[in-house]
Design a protein around this motif. Sequence first.
Motif, mmCIF file in Angstrom:
data_model
loop_
_atom_site.group_PDB
_atom_site.id
_atom_site.type_symbol
_atom_site.label_atom_id
_atom_site.label_comp_id
_atom_site.label_asym_id
_atom_site.label_seq_id
_atom_site.Cartn_x
_atom_site.Cartn_y
_atom_site.Cartn_z
ATOM 1 N N GLY A 101 0.866 -1.245 -0.168
ATOM 2 C CA GLY A 101 0.020 0.008 0.004
ATOM 3 C C GLY A 101 0.969 1.151 -0.005
ATOM 4 O O GLY A 101 0.744 2.086 -0.588
ATOM 5 N N ILE A 102 1.842 1.385 0.898
ATOM 6 C CA ILE A 102 2.973 2.413 0.789
ATOM 7 C C ILE A 102 3.475 2.431 -0.490
ATOM 8 O O ILE A 102 3.665 3.744 -0.947
ATOM 9 N N TYR A 103 3.847 1.437 -0.978
ATOM 10 C CA TYR A 103 4.450 1.543 -2.346
ATOM 11 C C TYR A 103 3.801 2.313 -3.448
ATOM 12 O O TYR A 103 4.116 3.162 -4.133
ATOM 13 N N LEU A 104 2.499 1.849 -3.410
ATOM 14 C CA LEU A 104 1.775 2.417 -4.396
ATOM 15 C C LEU A 104 1.302 3.797 -4.310
ATOM 16 O O LEU A 104 1.169 4.758 -4.891
ATOM 17 N N LYS A 105 1.239 4.097 -2.953
ATOM 18 C CA LYS A 105 0.735 5.448 -2.441
ATOM 19 C C LYS A 105 1.855 6.430 -2.911
ATOM 20 O O LYS A 105 1.667 7.522 -3.439
ATOM 21 N N LYS A 106 3.276 5.935 -2.777
ATOM 22 C CA LYS A 106 4.324 6.837 -3.139
ATOM 23 C C LYS A 106 4.538 7.182 -4.497
ATOM 24 O O LYS A 106 4.996 8.306 -4.937
ATOM 25 N N ARG A 107 4.051 6.106 -5.330
ATOM 26 C CA ARG A 107 3.975 6.435 -6.774
ATOM 27 C C ARG A 107 2.835 6.991 -7.379
ATOM 28 O O ARG A 107 3.064 7.409 -8.472
ATOM 29 N N PHE A 108 1.633 6.829 -6.830
ATOM 30 C CA PHE A 108 0.541 7.300 -7.042
ATOM 31 C C PHE A 108 -0.297 8.059 -6.041
ATOM 32 O O PHE A 108 -1.368 7.655 -5.467
ATOM 33 N N PRO A 109 0.068 9.425 -5.604
ATOM 34 C CA PRO A 109 -0.356 10.165 -4.616
ATOM 35 C C PRO A 109 -1.588 9.905 -4.483
ATOM 36 O O PRO A 109 -2.337 10.406 -3.681
ATOM 37 N N GLU A 110 -2.342 10.685 -5.733
ATOM 38 C CA GLU A 110 -3.867 10.746 -5.994
ATOM 39 C C GLU A 110 -4.692 9.363 -5.452
ATOM 40 O O GLU A 110 -5.971 9.698 -5.453
ATOM 41 N N LEU A 111 -3.977 8.308 -5.568
ATOM 42 C CA LEU A 111 -4.659 7.105 -5.304
ATOM 43 C C LEU A 111 -5.325 6.784 -3.890
ATOM 44 O O LEU A 111 -4.577 6.977 -3.186
ATOM 45 N N SER A 112 -6.512 6.598 -3.817
ATOM 46 C CA SER A 112 -7.150 6.344 -2.568
ATOM 47 C C SER A 112 -6.869 4.876 -2.216
ATOM 48 O O SER A 112 -7.316 4.062 -2.839
ATOM 49 N N ILE A 113 -6.005 4.748 -1.300
ATOM 50 C CA ILE A 113 -5.679 3.149 -0.874
ATOM 51 C C ILE A 113 -6.011 2.865 0.822
ATOM 52 O O ILE A 113 -5.814 3.651 1.506
ATOM 53 N N SER A 114 -6.842 1.751 0.609
ATOM 54 C CA SER A 114 -7.359 1.359 2.047
ATOM 55 C C SER A 114 -6.514 -0.013 2.304
ATOM 56 O O SER A 114 -6.228 -0.967 1.324
ATOM 57 N N GLY A 115 -6.512 -0.601 3.423
ATOM 58 C CA GLY A 115 -5.917 -1.844 3.793
ATOM 59 C C GLY A 115 -6.625 -2.378 5.187
ATOM 60 O O GLY A 115 -6.982 -1.547 6.130
ATOM 61 N N SER A 116 -6.588 -3.782 4.968
ATOM 62 C CA SER A 116 -7.251 -4.274 6.261
ATOM 63 C C SER A 116 -6.272 -5.405 6.868
ATOM 64 O O SER A 116 -5.565 -6.169 6.231
ATOM 65 N N SER A 117 -6.759 -5.850 7.971
ATOM 66 C CA SER A 117 -5.953 -7.118 8.545
ATOM 67 C C SER A 117 -6.841 -7.523 9.652
ATOM 68 O O SER A 117 -7.519 -7.164 10.104
ATOM 69 N N ILE A 118 -6.859 -9.054 9.891
ATOM 70 C CA ILE A 118 -7.623 -9.482 10.894
ATOM 71 C C ILE A 118 -6.880 -9.464 12.322
ATOM 72 O O ILE A 118 -7.285 -9.680 13.343
ATOM 73 N N PHE A 119 -5.488 -9.040 12.119
ATOM 74 C CA PHE A 119 -4.739 -8.644 13.320
ATOM 75 C C PHE A 119 -4.533 -7.332 13.816
ATOM 76 O O PHE A 119 -4.110 -6.432 12.775
#
Length: 236
Positions: A101-119
């Motif tokens: 997620g961080i990798y994509l956000k740094k390359r595509f700043p306008e991209l809205s990125i969410s993430g989830s985990s069970i932990f």
Amino acid sequence: MTQTLDSDLRLLKQRAHAKRYAGLNKSRLKGWFHRLFFKNKFIPRIFGIQVPPIQYQAKGYVLTYGDVTTLLLGRRLKHLAARHSWRRVHEIGVGGYGILGIYLKKRFPELSISGSSIFEDEITSSRKVASMNSAPLELFHSDVLDRVEGRYDAIWWNLPYYDRRIVFLLDKLFGQIVEKSLLRPGGMLTLGFNSIPLDAETVLSSMRRYSYFRLIGFETFWWNPHVVMTIECHPA
């Protein structure tokens, strides 16, 4: 018919590829390789990400900065995001450092990125790393897609391929995408996994329960049995 034959041919090649590396997957060499690369800062450096030292072990899994699937997913996701001009994406299972997620956000700043985990520990840790890298992500606790809402251009998951519940988790994944309409028409689901413990046919069997999905991409490294599969969604 052509698409079916092409898919079957890919599966045959994948099985032969996985069989070739089955012994290596259980060898001490694999353990040495993982210690050398994936428990130091090798993966974050490739992705241009700052990370803290490894501090804890997630339940049931030896925590690392990434694995071979992470490398494959990163390469594939970067290509797809650029080609399809994604606006909103979600990662299932962000891990302890939110690398992709961080990798994509740094390359595509306008991209809205969410993430989830069970932990919960992974969410807390990934938030800290995202802040370190000035890459804001929306991170929250969820079992597969239970708490994920809205419609996305893409969803991806580095599958827990050694989990004994993997068939159940795959069925839940595809079912939730359909029932909650989580992918827009033409949206993409990208899955990464080690094809020795998890055969690609198992993934496709879950996918085929629904007419919404079509396999459009199948990638691997020639030297490793890890696979990245890209699936396109076309709601009825």
